[in-house]
Design a protein around this motif. Structure first.
Motif, PDB file in Angstrom:
ATOM      1  N   GLU A 154     -37.784 -21.181   3.591  1.00  0.00           N
ATOM      2  CA  GLU A 154     -37.436 -21.209   2.169  1.00  0.00           C
ATOM      3  C   GLU A 154     -38.198 -22.301   1.433  1.00  0.00           C
ATOM      4  OE1 GLU A 154     -35.495 -20.149  -1.406  1.00  0.00           O
ATOM      5  OE2 GLU A 154     -35.821 -19.110   0.511  1.00  0.00           O
ATOM      6  N   SER A 301     -30.928 -23.805  -8.787  1.00  0.00           N
ATOM      7  CA  SER A 301     -31.583 -22.890  -7.845  1.00  0.00           C
ATOM      8  C   SER A 301     -31.634 -23.453  -6.427  1.00  0.00           C
ATOM      9  CB  SER A 301     -33.002 -22.526  -8.313  1.00  0.00           C
ATOM     10  OG  SER A 301     -32.955 -21.877  -9.566  1.00  0.00           O
ATOM     11  N   SER A 303     -30.155 -24.323  -2.605  1.00  0.00           N
ATOM     12  CA  SER A 303     -29.601 -23.363  -1.655  1.00  0.00           C
ATOM     13  C   SER A 303     -28.694 -24.016  -0.623  1.00  0.00           C
ATOM     14  CB  SER A 303     -30.734 -22.635  -0.912  1.00  0.00           C
ATOM     15  OG  SER A 303     -31.470 -21.802  -1.786  1.00  0.00           O
ATOM     16  N   ARG A 331     -27.367 -14.744  -1.298  1.00  0.00           N
ATOM     17  CA  ARG A 331     -28.708 -14.164  -1.393  1.00  0.00           C
ATOM     18  C   ARG A 331     -29.082 -13.324  -0.182  1.00  0.00           C
ATOM     19  NH1 ARG A 331     -30.068 -13.629  -6.449  1.00  0.00           N
ATOM     20  NH2 ARG A 331     -30.336 -15.589  -7.587  1.00  0.00           N
ATOM     21  N   HIS A 345     -27.511 -17.383   3.393  1.00  0.00           N
ATOM     22  CA  HIS A 345     -28.286 -18.098   2.377  1.00  0.00           C
ATOM     23  C   HIS A 345     -27.585 -17.888   1.049  1.00  0.00           C
ATOM     24  CE1 HIS A 345     -32.293 -18.477  -0.071  1.00  0.00           C
ATOM     25  NE2 HIS A 345     -31.413 -19.443  -0.346  1.00  0.00           N
ATOM     26  N   GLN A 347     -27.221 -19.299  -2.960  1.00  0.00           N
ATOM     27  CA  GLN A 347     -28.032 -20.019  -3.949  1.00  0.00           C
ATOM     28  C   GLN A 347     -27.241 -20.329  -5.212  1.00  0.00           C
ATOM     29  OE1 GLN A 347     -31.663 -18.031  -5.263  1.00  0.00           O
ATOM     30  NE2 GLN A 347     -32.724 -20.000  -5.259  1.00  0.00           N
ATOM     31  N   LYS A 348     -27.515 -21.487  -5.767  1.00  0.00           N
ATOM     32  CA  LYS A 348     -26.907 -21.887  -7.034  1.00  0.00           C
ATOM     33  C   LYS A 348     -27.682 -21.252  -8.178  1.00  0.00           C
ATOM     34  CE  LYS A 348     -25.965 -25.968  -9.884  1.00  0.00           C
ATOM     35  NZ  LYS A 348     -26.040 -27.464  -9.960  1.00  0.00           N
ATOM     36  N   GLN A 349     -26.990 -20.593  -9.074  1.00  0.00           N
ATOM     37  CA  GLN A 349     -27.624 -19.965 -10.221  1.00  0.00           C
ATOM     38  C   GLN A 349     -27.828 -20.981 -11.339  1.00  0.00           C
ATOM     39  OE1 GLN A 349     -24.480 -16.854 -10.449  1.00  0.00           O
ATOM     40  NE2 GLN A 349     -26.191 -15.395 -10.430  1.00  0.00           N
TER      41      GLN A 349
END
Length: 351
Positions: A154, A301, A303, A331, A345, A347-349
């Motif tokens: 990543e 964004s 993770s 994700r 995985h 993820q923060k938006q």
């Protein structure tokens, strides 16, 4: 890994994941005279090959799992080899010294007491690193190496994406938080693989914190890691922002369902820290805390990478949907080498 090839070790682990621990059998402690008589075709001569065969039989008689592998691990360790297969034919035929025989017997007696081989040897390989091990600090499992690989991949994808922008991009300097560092296997592997990274590693057990620090110094990685002795909780968030918001949160948290704890192998129940395994009734006690804290710790964004029980992916997905205010999205779900959904995985938006 020591003695077993990685492929073989993984295959054995896949085959044994559904096994129920056997009954505890009576320990057999052979005397040196019987060791000599059983190990050699020539009177008074004990070789590496014969002693491996001998202890394999002893382990089998006493119901020790992976008897052959355990014997090979111990003998190769005493002979200073990474694997038994790497010993030369000359080494296999050369008579062992009295001191070597004594050390093999002492280590084998520990294995007869169902002590895990990692603790018996006092060290274990994880990815490219050799780490010190001692009870009761949680022993890193081979599948967790894939969790490290996911973070490395990543980070590489993020760098490639940024490199395609019109303005110059400097080399990545990711900040990573590991929750529940144990021996330091995950944190130190990431530092080794990502030379510009920095890691904050935390664990609630002092023994784990001490071992992570020891392994960091042995590997000369101590300048890029900050190890904290504390539990993950809402009150700990500020202390975890030592270097500002983090790019990644990674954790192999306690995720065993409490009702499954009693069926774990004797090696685990007798020697490892059970708090590092017991995830509560649904296996998600610590997972929920990590996810609830993640938005306040991650960059936009950023993770979260978690190792979980195969039953957890759908449970985590439902939990995130019920807590949409956290702005976290699942994700990807990645399988382990046994084909089971094992890694998440999240993820923060961006707002």
């Amino acid at each position: 890994m020591r003695c077993l090839t990685h492929t073989l070790l993984r295959r054995l682990l896949c085959l044994s994941t559904q096994c129920v621990p056997g009954r505890w059998s009576q320990i057999f402690s052979p005397k040196r005279s019987s060791l000599r008589q059983s190990c050699s075709t020539r009177p008074g001569v004990v070789t590496a090959t014969s002693v491996v065969n001998y202890w394999q039989k002893v382990f089998e008689i006493n119901g020790i799992p992976e008897a052959r592998e355990s014997s090979e691990y111990i003998v190769s360790f005493v002979l200073g080899a990474k694997t038994f297969q790497s010993l030369s034919s000359k080494s296999l035929r050369t008579p062992l010294t009295a001191a070597q025989q004594e050390q093999i017997q002492q280590l084998s007696n520990k294995r007869l007491e169902r002590m895990p081989v990692q603790y018996v040897l006092g060290e274990w390989d994880f990815r490219d690193l050799s780490l010190k091990m001692r009870p009761p600090v949680f022993i890193p499992r081979p599948e967790t190496e894939d969790l490290v690989s996911l973070v490395v991949e990543e980070e590489s994808l993020m760098y490639e994406k940024n490199s395609g922008l019109c303005f110059p991009v400097s080399a990545p300097h990711p900040v990573i938080l590991e929750i529940g560092c144990g021996s330091g296997a995950i944190a130190l592997s990431l530092l080794h693989k990502l030379p510009q990274s920095r890691v904050i590693a935390m664990d609630k057990e002092e023994a784990a914190v001490d071992l992570t620090r020891e392994n960091a110094h042995r590997l000369h990685l101590q300048d890029r890691i900050h190890v904290l002795h504390q539990d993950v909780s809402y009150s700990s968030a500020k202390q975890l922002l030592l270097w500002g918001p983090v790019d990644f949160i990674i954790s192999n948290p306690p995720y065993v369902f409490h009702e499954d704890m009693a069926s774990l192998d004797a090696e685990i129940l007798r020697y490892e820290d059970l708090d590092a395994l017991d995830g509560g009734d649904d296996g998600m006690r610590v997972i929920k805390t990590i996810l609830a804290l993640a938005p306040s710790l991650l960059k936009d964004s950023g993770s979260v990478f978690l190792e979980v029980d195969p039953r957890h992916p759908n449970m985590v997905k439902d939990w995130l949907q019920a807590h949409s205010n956290l702005l976290l999205v699942l994700r990807a779900v990645h399988k382990d080498f046994c084909g089971k959904p094992r890694f998440l995985h999240i993820q923060k938006q961006s707002r």
